[in-house]
Design an enzyme around this catalytic site. Structure first.
Site, PDB file in Angstrom:
ATOM      1  N   GLY A 201       0.828  -1.195   0.000  1.00  0.00           N
ATOM      2  CA  GLY A 201       0.000   0.000   0.000  1.00  0.00           C
ATOM      3  C   GLY A 201       0.865   1.249   0.000  1.00  0.00           C
ATOM      4  O   GLY A 201       2.019   1.231   0.437  1.00  0.00           O
ATOM      5  N   CYS A 202       0.304   2.351  -0.471  1.00  0.00           N
ATOM      6  CA  CYS A 202       1.084   3.589  -0.598  1.00  0.00           C
ATOM      7  C   CYS A 202       1.506   4.125   0.770  1.00  0.00           C
ATOM      8  O   CYS A 202       2.688   4.400   1.007  1.00  0.00           O
ATOM      9  CB  CYS A 202       0.296   4.634  -1.378  1.00  0.00           C
ATOM     10  SG  CYS A 202      -1.384   4.934  -0.778  1.00  0.00           S
ATOM     11  N   TYR A 203       0.553   4.282   1.695  1.00  0.00           N
ATOM     12  CA  TYR A 203       0.904   4.761   3.022  1.00  0.00           C
ATOM     13  C   TYR A 203       1.871   3.794   3.708  1.00  0.00           C
ATOM     14  O   TYR A 203       2.816   4.206   4.388  1.00  0.00           O
ATOM     15  CB  TYR A 203      -0.344   4.897   3.902  1.00  0.00           C
ATOM     16  CG  TYR A 203      -1.285   6.009   3.535  1.00  0.00           C
ATOM     17  CD1 TYR A 203      -0.864   7.334   3.485  1.00  0.00           C
ATOM     18  CD2 TYR A 203      -2.626   5.743   3.272  1.00  0.00           C
ATOM     19  CE1 TYR A 203      -1.740   8.357   3.183  1.00  0.00           C
ATOM     20  CE2 TYR A 203      -3.522   6.759   2.976  1.00  0.00           C
ATOM     21  CZ  TYR A 203      -3.074   8.070   2.927  1.00  0.00           C
ATOM     22  OH  TYR A 203      -3.958   9.079   2.632  1.00  0.00           O
TER      23      TYR A 203
END
Length: 302
Positions: free
Chosen positions: A117-119
């Site tokens: 995931g990006c975060y």
């Protein structure tokens, strides 16, 4: 020439991957007939003919496509999943090559890889090396703050911002059950679930993830320089992740349209306080760029 099928190529991540693969010397893209897009038999037929499938689908749809692959047996392709469905699954390899010295090799050898995931990419990049080095105890209570461009919020959020009907800034996920938390906790090596407060701003893409620390509360009582040195040592050979001096201000958009991520340590040594910051493109190293990086490893193309 390796053959690739992007299942969900019309979404934001799928389009980003396709754009990055156009002109890629080592791959050829295959697509399913639009009229048969939801036909499991057509999908199974195409999957049996390609080397790797990238899943850019909601979790339930990803699981269904994996079931189709399971039924293919020896004819099943390698799979790179960009959903959250398998990010903490024990029989999948986590697709963050910079996690440790052996992770790129594990991805290269894997048949099933979950794209981070990006975060989570920013948070794990900051925290994993410091936990591994003993500067942050695994059971230390942490807070992670982040802001992303609106392109990470899906079709309806994108439409709201581009129509001018969304607020300039908004916090969300305040029930503290964000879908990236399980992978952050696992791959950062945390025994205590962190508090994660995400937000979205009125800009299309880009991301900043930050972690505040009271240095004297940490058992090792590290200096700012110790924290920066531990990160720099961990990423000394990184082509995409670099540790930079903690100077000036932070623009979440600084790495847009790239697969770069920079880590910085800000703070005050006299106050014994620090802020760790990761900047990346939520559509680049946070999604499509990372997928292409993993694809190159899985197919031994780079």
């Amino acid at each position: 020439m390796a053959t690739i099928f992007i299942d969900g190529e019309a979404g934001t991540t799928g389009l980003g991957i396709r754009d990055r693969l156009v002109g890629h010397a080592g791959v050829a893209l295959r697509s399913i007939d639009p009229d048969r897009r939801k036909d499991p038999a057509a999908k199974a037929e195409l999957m049996a003919e390609v080397d790797l499938v990238i899943l850019c689908l909601p979790d339930a749809a990803s699981r269904e496509t994996v079931r189709i692959a399971d039924a293919l047996g020896a004819e099943a392709p390698k799979i790179l999943d960009a959903s959250t469905a398998y990010r903490v699954a024990p029989d999948w390899t986590y697709g963050f090559p910079e996690l440790d010295a052996g992770q790129a090799g594990r991805i290269r050898a894997a048949r099933r890889v979950s794209n981070p995931g990006c975060y989570a990419t920013g948070a794990i990049a900051l925290l994993h090396p410091l936990v591994a080095a003993g500067l942050i105890p695994a059971d230390h209570p942490l807070t992670i703050n982040a802001v992303s461009g609106y392109s990470g919020g899906g079709k309806s959020m994108i439409e709201d911002y581009e129509a001018g009907t969304a607020p300039a800034f908004q916090l969300y996920g305040l029930e503290l059950e964000h879908k990236h938390l399980p992978e952050i906790q696992r791959y950062a090596g945390l025994a205590v679930r962190p508090i994660f407060v995400p937000s979205v701003g009125n800009f299309r893409q880009g991301m900043a993830v930050s972690v505040p620390l009271h240095l004297d509360v940490l058992p090792a009582r590290p200096k700012l320089a110790d924290v920066e040195a531990a990160l720099a040592a961990h990423y000394a050979d990184g082509a995409h992740v670099r540790v930079m001096p903690g100077q000036g201000k932070v623009d979440p958009r600084v790495h847009n349209d790239s697969n770069a991520m920079h880590l910085q340590v800000f703070g005050s040594e006299p106050r014994r306080q620090a802020v760790l910051v990761a900047t990346l493109d939520n559509l680049g190293k946070g999604a499509s760029g990372a997928a292409v990086q993993n694809l190159d490893l899985m197919l031994d193309l780079g």
